[in-house]
Design a protein around this motif. Structure first.
Motif, PDB file in Angstrom:
ATOM      1  N   GLY A  89       0.778  -1.231   0.000  1.00  0.00           N
ATOM      2  CA  GLY A  89       0.000   0.000   0.000  1.00  0.00           C
ATOM      3  C   GLY A  89       0.808   1.278   0.000  1.00  0.00           C
ATOM      4  N   PHE A  90       2.120   1.194   0.107  1.00  0.00           N
ATOM      5  CA  PHE A  90       2.931   2.403   0.198  1.00  0.00           C
ATOM      6  C   PHE A  90       2.842   3.253  -1.062  1.00  0.00           C
ATOM      7  N   CYS A  91       2.928   2.626  -2.222  1.00  0.00           N
ATOM      8  CA  CYS A  91       2.908   3.375  -3.487  1.00  0.00           C
ATOM      9  C   CYS A  91       1.496   3.672  -3.961  1.00  0.00           C
ATOM     10  N   THR A  92       0.509   3.017  -3.388  1.00  0.00           N
ATOM     11  CA  THR A  92      -0.850   3.048  -3.910  1.00  0.00           C
ATOM     12  C   THR A  92      -1.431   4.449  -4.099  1.00  0.00           C
ATOM     13  N   PRO A  93      -1.363   5.349  -3.115  1.00  0.00           N
ATOM     14  CA  PRO A  93      -1.957   6.673  -3.344  1.00  0.00           C
ATOM     15  C   PRO A  93      -1.361   7.383  -4.559  1.00  0.00           C
ATOM     16  N   GLY A  94      -0.049   7.359  -4.676  1.00  0.00           N
ATOM     17  CA  GLY A  94       0.595   8.008  -5.816  1.00  0.00           C
ATOM     18  C   GLY A  94       0.275   7.321  -7.130  1.00  0.00           C
ATOM     19  N   MET A  95       0.244   5.991  -7.113  1.00  0.00           N
ATOM     20  CA  MET A  95      -0.096   5.244  -8.333  1.00  0.00           C
ATOM     21  C   MET A  95      -1.515   5.577  -8.787  1.00  0.00           C
ATOM     22  N   ILE A  96      -2.441   5.611  -7.849  1.00  0.00           N
ATOM     23  CA  ILE A  96      -3.840   5.911  -8.182  1.00  0.00           C
ATOM     24  C   ILE A  96      -3.957   7.308  -8.782  1.00  0.00           C
ATOM     25  N   MET A  97      -3.303   8.277  -8.161  1.00  0.00           N
ATOM     26  CA  MET A  97      -3.407   9.649  -8.653  1.00  0.00           C
ATOM     27  C   MET A  97      -2.752   9.789 -10.030  1.00  0.00           C
ATOM     28  N   GLN A  98      -1.612   9.153 -10.229  1.00  0.00           N
ATOM     29  CA  GLN A  98      -0.953   9.213 -11.532  1.00  0.00           C
ATOM     30  C   GLN A  98      -1.780   8.477 -12.589  1.00  0.00           C
ATOM     31  N   ALA A  99      -2.363   7.337 -12.205  1.00  0.00           N
ATOM     32  CA  ALA A  99      -3.185   6.571 -13.149  1.00  0.00           C
ATOM     33  C   ALA A  99      -4.397   7.381 -13.595  1.00  0.00           C
ATOM     34  N   LEU A 100      -4.992   8.148 -12.692  1.00  0.00           N
ATOM     35  CA  LEU A 100      -6.129   8.991 -13.077  1.00  0.00           C
ATOM     36  C   LEU A 100      -5.704  10.070 -14.070  1.00  0.00           C
ATOM     37  N   ASP A 101      -4.535  10.631 -13.869  1.00  0.00           N
ATOM     38  CA  ASP A 101      -4.030  11.627 -14.809  1.00  0.00           C
ATOM     39  C   ASP A 101      -3.785  10.978 -16.176  1.00  0.00           C
TER      40      ASP A 101
END
Length: 177
Positions: A100-112
């Motif tokens: 879960g460490f990378c998850t917030p950043g991955m989600i936000m980048q994936a949305l972009d």
């Protein structure tokens, strides 16, 4: 000390900040938005990725004063009325969040990424996420989750996410609230 006003996850915040305060520090320490993760402090890992005016930025490389007058969305701002955003659901359903460490950043980048390319192939997903690192090497599950979310977010794929957010205002002055 500079005073900034930032719209974060639909709420307006006015705070005094030190000129050297990073956006990630402001979000976590002053606003309690701890879903934005402090990773490497060098903008290499992408764990701190948030959206500023609808585009992903690494919040460890942006000063809080640079966010003055802007809209910031964190991973906490994606869910609506207790319902996860389709990207968050896809990460859960595809086991794309191991530690879960990378998850917030991955989600936000994936949305972009999906905002620019709503139907990316696997290679385009990998290229679009290349500035975000996963310590668990769960990349294939992450690619699968982004592909799944792309399908879920297609027009007519399900109930539309509400775009409107309630806003509130809070003033914070150094030394007290």
């Amino acid at each position: 000390m500079p005073r900034i006003t930032v719209n974060v996850d639909g709420s307006s915040y006015t705070d005094d900040v030190q000129p050297r305060t990073l956006l990630v520090q402001y979000l976590r320490e002053q606003l309690g938005k701890v879903g934005t993760v402090v990773g490497c402090d060098t903008s290499n890992c992408g764990a701190c990725t948030v959206h500023m005016d609808g585009h992903s930025v690494k919040s460890c490389s942006v000063l809080a004063v640079q966010a003055d007058g802007h809209d910031v969305t964190t991973v906490e701002g994606l869910a609506r009325d207790g319902q996860l955003h389709p990207m968050q659901e896809a990460f859960h359903d595809n086991h794309a969040l191991q530690c879960g460490f990378c998850t917030p950043g991955m989600i936000m980048q994936a949305l972009d990424l999906l905002a620019d390319n709503p139907e990316p192939d696997d290679e385009q997903v990998r290229e679009g996420l290349e500035g975000n690192l996963c310590r668990c090497t769960g990349y294939q599950n992450i690619v699968n989750a982004v592909q799944d979310a792309a399908q879920r977010m297609q027009p007519g794929a399900g109930p539309p996410m509400e775009q409107a957010q309630e806003t509130s205002t809070r003033t914070h002055v150094a030394g007290g609230q």
